[in-house]
Design a protein around this motif. Structure first.
Motif, short mmCIF file in Angstrom:
data_model
loop_
_atom_site.label_atom_id
_atom_site.label_comp_id
_atom_site.label_asym_id
_atom_site.label_seq_id
_atom_site.Cartn_x
_atom_site.Cartn_y
_atom_site.Cartn_z
N HIS A 6 -11.36 0.73 -25.79
CA HIS A 6 -10.48 0.81 -24.49
C HIS A 6 -9.32 1.66 -24.68
O HIS A 6 -8.74 1.71 -23.99
N MET A 8 -7.24 5.07 -25.24
CA MET A 8 -7.03 6.56 -25.11
C MET A 8 -6.56 7.16 -26.24
O MET A 8 -5.29 6.81 -26.67
N ASP A 13 -7.27 13.55 -22.52
CA ASP A 13 -7.55 12.63 -21.76
C ASP A 13 -6.34 12.11 -20.93
O ASP A 13 -6.46 11.84 -19.85
N THR A 17 -5.72 12.43 -16.83
CA THR A 17 -5.61 11.39 -16.12
C THR A 17 -4.12 11.46 -15.50
O THR A 17 -4.08 11.27 -14.25
N ARG A 36 -13.48 8.40 -14.36
CA ARG A 36 -14.20 9.31 -15.20
C ARG A 36 -15.59 9.57 -14.73
O ARG A 36 -16.11 8.89 -14.00
N PRO A 43 -13.22 0.99 -19.47
CA PRO A 43 -11.77 1.52 -19.03
C PRO A 43 -11.32 1.84 -20.43
O PRO A 43 -11.45 1.33 -21.39
N ALA A 44 -10.66 3.05 -20.17
CA ALA A 44 -9.63 3.46 -21.48
C ALA A 44 -8.20 3.45 -21.01
O ALA A 44 -7.97 3.84 -19.69
N VAL A 45 -7.17 2.77 -21.80
CA VAL A 45 -5.80 2.94 -21.57
C VAL A 45 -4.99 3.53 -22.53
O VAL A 45 -5.43 3.32 -23.75
N ASP A 80 -15.37 2.69 -15.01
CA ASP A 80 -15.37 4.13 -15.26
C ASP A 80 -13.81 4.71 -15.03
O ASP A 80 -13.42 5.66 -14.84
N ASP A 82 -10.02 5.44 -16.29
CA ASP A 82 -8.97 5.78 -17.18
C ASP A 82 -7.72 5.47 -16.70
O ASP A 82 -7.13 5.91 -15.71
#
Length: 130
Positions: A6, A8, A13, A17, A36, A43-45, A80, A82
């Motif tokens: 998760h 980023m 990216d 974002t 995304r 999810p990516a943080v 999905d 970011d």
């Protein structure tokens, strides 16, 4: 600790974002949220804590607090999504509870704006810049 899947990491990216996502700000932080197109593990943080927040010790403390808060909320984010969380100067003196409340409020606003943007696909160009 935020799970590796998760996090980023790539600057591309972060840039995508921040530039194309919806934004919601509070006194201590600003969040950028984007959907995304490629399926991912969830999810990516990512976090941005500049020198404007304070010295290295202060920046690292703020980053650790934000990372812990994001870990607690990762399950509530869409799979999905970011998310970039950018700390502002007042985050240096804010306590954990205040940062949590402001993160929750910013996430609610960004989620609402993300939904509104998705519904208004034929909207005007300035619609996404609220």
């Amino acid at each position: 600790m935020l799970p590796a899947a998760h996090r980023m990491r790539r600057s591309a990216d972060f840039e995508r974002t921040v530039r194309s996502g919806v934004r919601a700000g509070r006194n201590t932080l600003v969040v950028h949220l984007v959907t995304r197109t490629d399926p991912g593990p969830g999810p990516a943080v990512g976090f941005v804590v500049s020198k404007g927040v304070g010295n290295a010790v202060t920046r690292n403390r703020v980053k650790r607090r934000l990372r812990a808060l994001a870990t607690e909320r990762i399950g509530a984010l869409p799979a999905d999504a970011d998310l970039v969380v950018r700390a502002l100067g007042p985050a240096a003196t804010a306590d954990y509870a205040t940062l949590g409340q402001e993160l929750d409020g910013a996430l609610r606003t960004a989620g609402r704006r993300r939904t509104e943007r998705g519904r208004g696909a034929a909207g005007t160009a300035s619609e996404g810049r609220r």
